[in-house]
Scaffold this motif. Structure first.
Motif, PDB file in Angstrom:
ATOM      1  N   SER A  30      34.980 -64.344  79.717  1.00  0.00           N
ATOM      2  CA  SER A  30      33.881 -64.071  78.779  1.00  0.00           C
ATOM      3  C   SER A  30      33.698 -62.584  78.510  1.00  0.00           C
ATOM      4  O   SER A  30      33.263 -62.198  77.420  1.00  0.00           O
ATOM      5  CB  SER A  30      32.580 -64.689  79.292  1.00  0.00           C
ATOM      6  OG  SER A  30      32.235 -64.201  80.568  1.00  0.00           O
ATOM      7  N   LEU A  31      34.054 -61.729  79.468  1.00  0.00           N
ATOM      8  CA  LEU A  31      33.928 -60.282  79.242  1.00  0.00           C
ATOM      9  C   LEU A  31      34.921 -59.771  78.201  1.00  0.00           C
ATOM     10  O   LEU A  31      34.693 -58.720  77.591  1.00  0.00           O
ATOM     11  CB  LEU A  31      34.096 -59.513  80.554  1.00  0.00           C
ATOM     12  CG  LEU A  31      32.881 -59.525  81.493  1.00  0.00           C
ATOM     13  CD1 LEU A  31      33.237 -58.932  82.847  1.00  0.00           C
ATOM     14  CD2 LEU A  31      31.700 -58.778  80.877  1.00  0.00           C
ATOM     15  N   PHE A  32      36.013 -60.488  77.997  1.00  0.00           N
ATOM     16  CA  PHE A  32      36.933 -60.115  76.910  1.00  0.00           C
ATOM     17  C   PHE A  32      36.264 -60.348  75.561  1.00  0.00           C
ATOM     18  O   PHE A  32      36.481 -59.596  74.616  1.00  0.00           O
ATOM     19  CB  PHE A  32      38.223 -60.939  76.983  1.00  0.00           C
ATOM     20  CG  PHE A  32      39.213 -60.434  77.989  1.00  0.00           C
ATOM     21  CD1 PHE A  32      39.877 -59.237  77.806  1.00  0.00           C
ATOM     22  CD2 PHE A  32      39.482 -61.157  79.140  1.00  0.00           C
ATOM     23  CE1 PHE A  32      40.790 -58.766  78.742  1.00  0.00           C
ATOM     24  CE2 PHE A  32      40.398 -60.710  80.076  1.00  0.00           C
ATOM     25  CZ  PHE A  32      41.058 -59.503  79.883  1.00  0.00           C
ATOM     26  N   GLN A  33      35.472 -61.386  75.481  1.00  0.00           N
ATOM     27  CA  GLN A  33      34.798 -61.733  74.228  1.00  0.00           C
ATOM     28  C   GLN A  33      33.578 -60.847  73.979  1.00  0.00           C
ATOM     29  O   GLN A  33      33.339 -60.401  72.864  1.00  0.00           O
ATOM     30  CB  GLN A  33      34.361 -63.202  74.261  1.00  0.00           C
ATOM     31  CG  GLN A  33      33.669 -63.682  72.995  1.00  0.00           C
ATOM     32  CD  GLN A  33      34.610 -63.747  71.812  1.00  0.00           C
ATOM     33  OE1 GLN A  33      35.788 -64.030  71.982  1.00  0.00           O
ATOM     34  NE2 GLN A  33      34.104 -63.479  70.621  1.00  0.00           N
ATOM     35  N   ASP A  34      32.795 -60.633  75.019  1.00  0.00           N
ATOM     36  CA  ASP A  34      31.541 -59.886  74.878  1.00  0.00           C
ATOM     37  C   ASP A  34      31.329 -59.039  76.125  1.00  0.00           C
ATOM     38  O   ASP A  34      31.025 -59.567  77.202  1.00  0.00           O
ATOM     39  CB  ASP A  34      30.374 -60.858  74.686  1.00  0.00           C
ATOM     40  CG  ASP A  34      29.072 -60.168  74.305  1.00  0.00           C
ATOM     41  OD1 ASP A  34      28.966 -58.935  74.517  1.00  0.00           O
ATOM     42  OD2 ASP A  34      28.156 -60.840  73.805  1.00  0.00           O
ATOM     43  N   ARG A  86      28.983 -57.183  76.960  1.00  0.00           N
ATOM     44  CA  ARG A  86      27.588 -56.932  77.339  1.00  0.00           C
ATOM     45  C   ARG A  86      27.124 -57.787  78.515  1.00  0.00           C
ATOM     46  O   ARG A  86      26.130 -57.437  79.169  1.00  0.00           O
ATOM     47  CB  ARG A  86      26.671 -57.183  76.144  1.00  0.00           C
ATOM     48  CG  ARG A  86      26.954 -56.292  74.950  1.00  0.00           C
ATOM     49  CD  ARG A  86      26.127 -56.726  73.742  1.00  0.00           C
ATOM     50  NE  ARG A  86      26.432 -58.093  73.330  1.00  0.00           N
ATOM     51  CZ  ARG A  86      25.751 -58.768  72.412  1.00  0.00           C
ATOM     52  NH1 ARG A  86      24.719 -58.199  71.802  1.00  0.00           N
ATOM     53  NH2 ARG A  86      26.093 -60.007  72.092  1.00  0.00           N
ATOM     54  N   ALA A  87      27.780 -58.914  78.784  1.00  0.00           N
ATOM     55  CA  ALA A  87      27.402 -59.804  79.896  1.00  0.00           C
ATOM     56  C   ALA A  87      25.913 -60.146  79.856  1.00  0.00           C
ATOM     57  O   ALA A  87      25.235 -60.192  80.890  1.00  0.00           O
ATOM     58  CB  ALA A  87      27.778 -59.184  81.242  1.00  0.00           C
ATOM     59  N   GLY A 134      36.221 -51.638  78.260  1.00  0.00           N
ATOM     60  CA  GLY A 134      34.819 -51.250  78.171  1.00  0.00           C
ATOM     61  C   GLY A 134      33.923 -52.428  78.475  1.00  0.00           C
ATOM     62  O   GLY A 134      33.941 -53.430  77.750  1.00  0.00           O
ATOM     63  N   ILE A 135      33.170 -52.340  79.563  1.00  0.00           N
ATOM     64  CA  ILE A 135      32.282 -53.423  79.981  1.00  0.00           C
ATOM     65  C   ILE A 135      30.949 -52.826  80.418  1.00  0.00           C
ATOM     66  O   ILE A 135      30.888 -51.709  80.920  1.00  0.00           O
ATOM     67  CB  ILE A 135      32.897 -54.254  81.132  1.00  0.00           C
ATOM     68  CG1 ILE A 135      33.481 -53.337  82.213  1.00  0.00           C
ATOM     69  CG2 ILE A 135      33.930 -55.232  80.612  1.00  0.00           C
ATOM     70  CD1 ILE A 135      34.069 -54.062  83.407  1.00  0.00           C
ATOM     71  N   ALA A 136      29.885 -53.595  80.228  1.00  0.00           N
ATOM     72  CA  ALA A 136      28.550 -53.102  80.567  1.00  0.00           C
ATOM     73  C   ALA A 136      28.314 -53.089  82.069  1.00  0.00           C
ATOM     74  O   ALA A 136      27.620 -52.218  82.584  1.00  0.00           O
ATOM     75  CB  ALA A 136      27.493 -53.963  79.881  1.00  0.00           C
ATOM     76  N   VAL A 137      28.885 -54.068  82.774  1.00  0.00           N
ATOM     77  CA  VAL A 137      28.599 -54.243  84.199  1.00  0.00           C
ATOM     78  C   VAL A 137      29.811 -53.876  85.053  1.00  0.00           C
ATOM     79  O   VAL A 137      30.937 -53.820  84.565  1.00  0.00           O
ATOM     80  CB  VAL A 137      28.190 -55.707  84.495  1.00  0.00           C
ATOM     81  CG1 VAL A 137      26.851 -56.032  83.852  1.00  0.00           C
ATOM     82  CG2 VAL A 137      29.267 -56.679  84.023  1.00  0.00           C
ATOM     83  N   ASN A 138      29.563 -53.663  86.329  1.00  0.00           N
ATOM     84  CA  ASN A 138      30.647 -53.448  87.274  1.00  0.00           C
ATOM     85  C   ASN A 138      31.334 -54.775  87.581  1.00  0.00           C
ATOM     86  O   ASN A 138      30.734 -55.844  87.468  1.00  0.00           O
ATOM     87  CB  ASN A 138      30.101 -52.841  88.571  1.00  0.00           C
ATOM     88  CG  ASN A 138      29.481 -51.475  88.362  1.00  0.00           C
ATOM     89  OD1 ASN A 138      30.038 -50.641  87.649  1.00  0.00           O
ATOM     90  ND2 ASN A 138      28.324 -51.241  88.967  1.00  0.00           N
ATOM     91  N   ILE A 139      32.596 -54.697  87.985  1.00  0.00           N
ATOM     92  CA  ILE A 139      33.361 -55.892  88.323  1.00  0.00           C
ATOM     93  C   ILE A 139      34.100 -55.681  89.641  1.00  0.00           C
ATOM     94  O   ILE A 139      34.479 -54.571  89.983  1.00  0.00           O
ATOM     95  CB  ILE A 139      34.377 -56.256  87.215  1.00  0.00           C
ATOM     96  CG1 ILE A 139      35.284 -55.062  86.884  1.00  0.00           C
ATOM     97  CG2 ILE A 139      33.671 -56.775  85.964  1.00  0.00           C
ATOM     98  CD1 ILE A 139      36.425 -55.380  85.941  1.00  0.00           C
ATOM     99  N   SER A 140      34.289 -56.767  90.369  1.00  0.00           N
ATOM    100  CA  SER A 140      35.044 -56.734  91.608  1.00  0.00           C
ATOM    101  C   SER A 140      35.682 -58.099  91.788  1.00  0.00           C
ATOM    102  O   SER A 140      35.211 -59.090  91.222  1.00  0.00           O
ATOM    103  CB  SER A 140      34.118 -56.395  92.776  1.00  0.00           C
ATOM    104  OG  SER A 140      34.835 -55.872  93.872  1.00  0.00           O
ATOM    105  N   SER A 141      36.756 -58.190  92.577  1.00  0.00           N
ATOM    106  CA  SER A 141      37.478 -59.457  92.650  1.00  0.00           C
ATOM    107  C   SER A 141      38.157 -59.664  94.005  1.00  0.00           C
ATOM    108  O   SER A 141      38.629 -58.718  94.642  1.00  0.00           O
ATOM    109  CB  SER A 141      38.542 -59.528  91.549  1.00  0.00           C
ATOM    110  OG  SER A 141      39.219 -60.777  91.579  1.00  0.00           O
ATOM    111  N   ASN A 181      24.537 -51.601  74.180  1.00  0.00           N
ATOM    112  CA  ASN A 181      25.978 -51.648  73.909  1.00  0.00           C
ATOM    113  C   ASN A 181      26.760 -50.571  74.653  1.00  0.00           C
ATOM    114  O   ASN A 181      27.936 -50.333  74.347  1.00  0.00           O
ATOM    115  CB  ASN A 181      26.274 -51.568  72.405  1.00  0.00           C
ATOM    116  CG  ASN A 181      25.666 -52.738  71.646  1.00  0.00           C
ATOM    117  OD1 ASN A 181      25.643 -53.854  72.155  1.00  0.00           O
ATOM    118  ND2 ASN A 181      25.154 -52.483  70.457  1.00  0.00           N
ATOM    119  N   ALA A 182      26.136 -49.925  75.617  1.00  0.00           N
ATOM    120  CA  ALA A 182      26.855 -48.970  76.470  1.00  0.00           C
ATOM    121  C   ALA A 182      27.792 -49.737  77.402  1.00  0.00           C
ATOM    122  O   ALA A 182      27.520 -50.878  77.781  1.00  0.00           O
ATOM    123  CB  ALA A 182      25.864 -48.149  77.288  1.00  0.00           C
ATOM    124  N   THR A 183      28.898 -49.101  77.771  1.00  0.00           N
ATOM    125  CA  THR A 183      29.895 -49.765  78.618  1.00  0.00           C
ATOM    126  C   THR A 183      30.265 -48.897  79.826  1.00  0.00           C
ATOM    127  O   THR A 183      31.416 -48.470  79.964  1.00  0.00           O
ATOM    128  CB  THR A 183      31.157 -50.098  77.798  1.00  0.00           C
ATOM    129  OG1 THR A 183      31.647 -48.895  77.181  1.00  0.00           O
ATOM    130  CG2 THR A 183      30.867 -51.133  76.726  1.00  0.00           C
TER     131      THR A 183
END
Length: 556
Positions: A87-91, A93-94, A150-157, A541-543
């Motif tokens: 979903s982050l590829f699409q939008d 902003r999360a 470019g993503i609004a939130v942090n990610i971890s995996s 819309n900041a990333t």
């Protein structure tokens, strides 16, 4: 005269030297620092991506000043088990999560890498409404791809044990040879050095289901060398729930690794009474020194594929093989019988939820089938004039996917017990969406829009199951501690500025099973790494989101 003017200017010069300038100041905050203690009044200053000062900052200034007006100010929340990988590829902003205060998405159960050529082709061809180019091979490359986009939130995996199994062995029900296991270990080591948090799986689904405990221990030992964690959707959440907890405790002890249970639950009415035993097992293991924790979602229905109504052995070889078998009359007869069996050797969610009336259809790939979204399997079976079992098989054939569904499996009494446990954090087990565009083509589980707000509003404020400060601890600091991530999860000078401002009186989840795509209310501002991504309730819309790496990361 000059001496006289200089004397007059001294107080002004002194005031200037004592006035510190920051990038951002949040004033008049009721600060919940994430540690679970009572809140206190104060201001918070941010420079770049870091909390620079806290306390009385009335004499300081900033380029951006936010008046919290006595609202709650807390560390950003972590979605301990989210599925925003696509979903982050699409939008970027999360929004469904950000509107609830989430500032970090943690990917688990499986992973989007490492991929071999076949897996890469399957990932490209198997996409649904969200389209993207599969340009990566390793887990680090995938995470960097999202970050660079470019993503609004942090990610971890985490890295999936089933993913590395499929990479080396394929999707069949076979044990790895010694050489294959060595290759799987190598992929785990590579992922850990690229920033994985540990190893993960979902043991009710093929190919993960085919892995025996000794294989999981061997891969966990590799992750343990890097300070990683073993996280799992356990082998059973129903009929063999106690045995599944025993397995994860065994893995933790044998591999000397912290273990984490995904979306803790007792699924199916016949299993509801097991939750007290499970809680005791975990508490006893913790008392004996094992680092064991869990997360949960705050709803009575789970959501996964309609294929979870079928025995994993009939899915040996992957979805393509299952699709072929669904055309065989004899096998269909076997499957129909299996769907109505209280199975001991696999997790039959169809039987566990009580049958077709309790299976809600959520998502399809084919536009021709989307008219059934939001209907129960029983309703569609009646429309098609077929049995529910035949309808389930035919929907999977027609859609060429697992078909997304919700199964109603849990009881509210257990949910309340779990919410209050000090070792339980929260995960949506969903993507992050907005009620627009391609996201409207499917119906998510309401947990996508309400899981975290429901903790703050329904369970803390309304039901008094836990205090607000304890809720914030379990939403913010506990997951960060569990994952061994530094400088996040707590409002503290020197930590990254992942900060939320919300109104405790107005925070509410509005999403329902009938109308799931409704944003939660009450969230005012959200900062990620010092940048506002939600301002007065609206996205900026900041990333500024970053790939947050695990304890074994090795910068080369």
């Amino acid at each position: 005269m000059k001496k006289y003017l200089l004397l007059l200017m001294i107080p002004f010069l002194h005031a200037c030297t004592n006035t510190t300038k920051y990038d951002t100041i949040i004033r008049n905050a009721m600060i919940y620092d994430g540690n679970g203690g009572a809140p206190y009044k104060g201001d918070i200053a941010v420079n770049a991506d870091t909390i620079a000062a806290m306390g009385d900052l009335s004499k300081s200034k900033a380029s951006e000043e936010r008046d919290a007006k006595g609202m709650a100010v807390a560390p950003g929340f972590s979605n301990m088990m989210g599925h925003s990988e696509e979903s982050l590829f699409q939008d970027s902003r999360a929004l469904s999560d950000v509107k609830q205060g989430v500032t970090m998405e943690v990917f688990g159960e499986s992973s989007f890498a490492p991929l071999n050529a076949t897996m890469k082709r399957q990932a490209q061809e198997g996409q649904g409404d969200v389209k993207y180019t599969v340009s990566w091979n390793t887990l680090g490359e995938y995470m960097n791809t999202l970050e660079k986009k470019g993503i609004a939130v942090n990610i971890s995996s985490f890295v999936g044990t089933g993913t590395v199994r499929q990479n080396i062995i394929g999707e069949g029900n076979v044990a790895p040879t010694a050489q294959q296991l060595d290759s799987m270990k190598m992929l785990v080591r590579q992922a850990m050095e690229e920033g994985a948090l540990g190893v993960t799986n979902a043991l009710i689904y093929p190919p993960d289901f085919f892995a025996k405990t000794d294989e999981l221990i061997a891969l966990s030992k590799e992750a343990a060398k890097y300070g990683g964690t073993y996280s799992s959707h356990m082998r059973s959440e129903g009929n063999r729930l106690v045995e599944a907890v025993n397995e994860i405790i065994t893995i933790g002890k044998e591999a000397n690794i912290p273990v984490h249970i995904y979306h803790l639950k007792a699924a199916g009415k016949n299993n509801w009474n097991k939750m007290d035993s499970v809680i005791k097992m975990v508490n006893d293991a913790r008392a004996n020194g094992l680092q064991i924790s869990a997360d949960m979602y705050t709803y009575l229905a789970g959501a996964t594929g309609l294929t979870s109504s079928f025995p994993p052995t009939l899915q040996d070889g992957g979805f393509g093989k299952l699709w072929e078998r669904l055309h065989d009359v004899a096998i269909r007869k076997q499957m129909a019988a299996a769907m109505n069996t209280n199975a001991a050797g696999w997790e039959n969610l169809y039987y566990g939820c009580g049958g077709a009336d309790h299976v809600l259809l959520l998502s399809f790939k084919q536009d021709s089938l989307k008219k059934y979204t939001g209907k129960t399997l029983a309703e569609v079976a009646k429309l098609q004039g077929k049995s529910p079992e035949a309808t389930a098989m035919d929907l999977i054939i027609s859609d060429s996917t697992r078909v997304g569904v919700a199964y109603f499996l849990m009881t509210e009494d257990n949910v309340k017990k779990q919410v209050a446990l000090p070792w339980v954090s929260f995960g949506s087990d969903e993507g992050s969406y907005a009620p627009e565009g391609v996201f409207l083509k499917s119906q998510p589980h309401p947990r996508a829009y309400g899981n975290f707000a429901r903790v703050l509003g329904h369970y803390s404020r309304d039901e008094k199951v836990l205090t607000l400060q304890q809720a914030i601890y379990q939403l913010a600091k506990l997951p960060i501690e569990t994952l061994k991530i530094k400088k996040r999860g707590e409002l503290k000078v020197g930590n990254y500025a992942d900060i939320i401002i919300f109104d405790p009186a107005k925070v509410n989840d509005l999403a329902t099973y009938d109308k799931p795509q409704q944003f939660a209310t009450g969230m005012i501002d959200v900062l990620v790494n010092g940048k506002l991504i939600l301002k007065d309730g609206d996205p900026t819309n900041a990333t500024p989101g970053q790939f947050v790496k695990g304890p074994g990361y090795s910068k080369k």
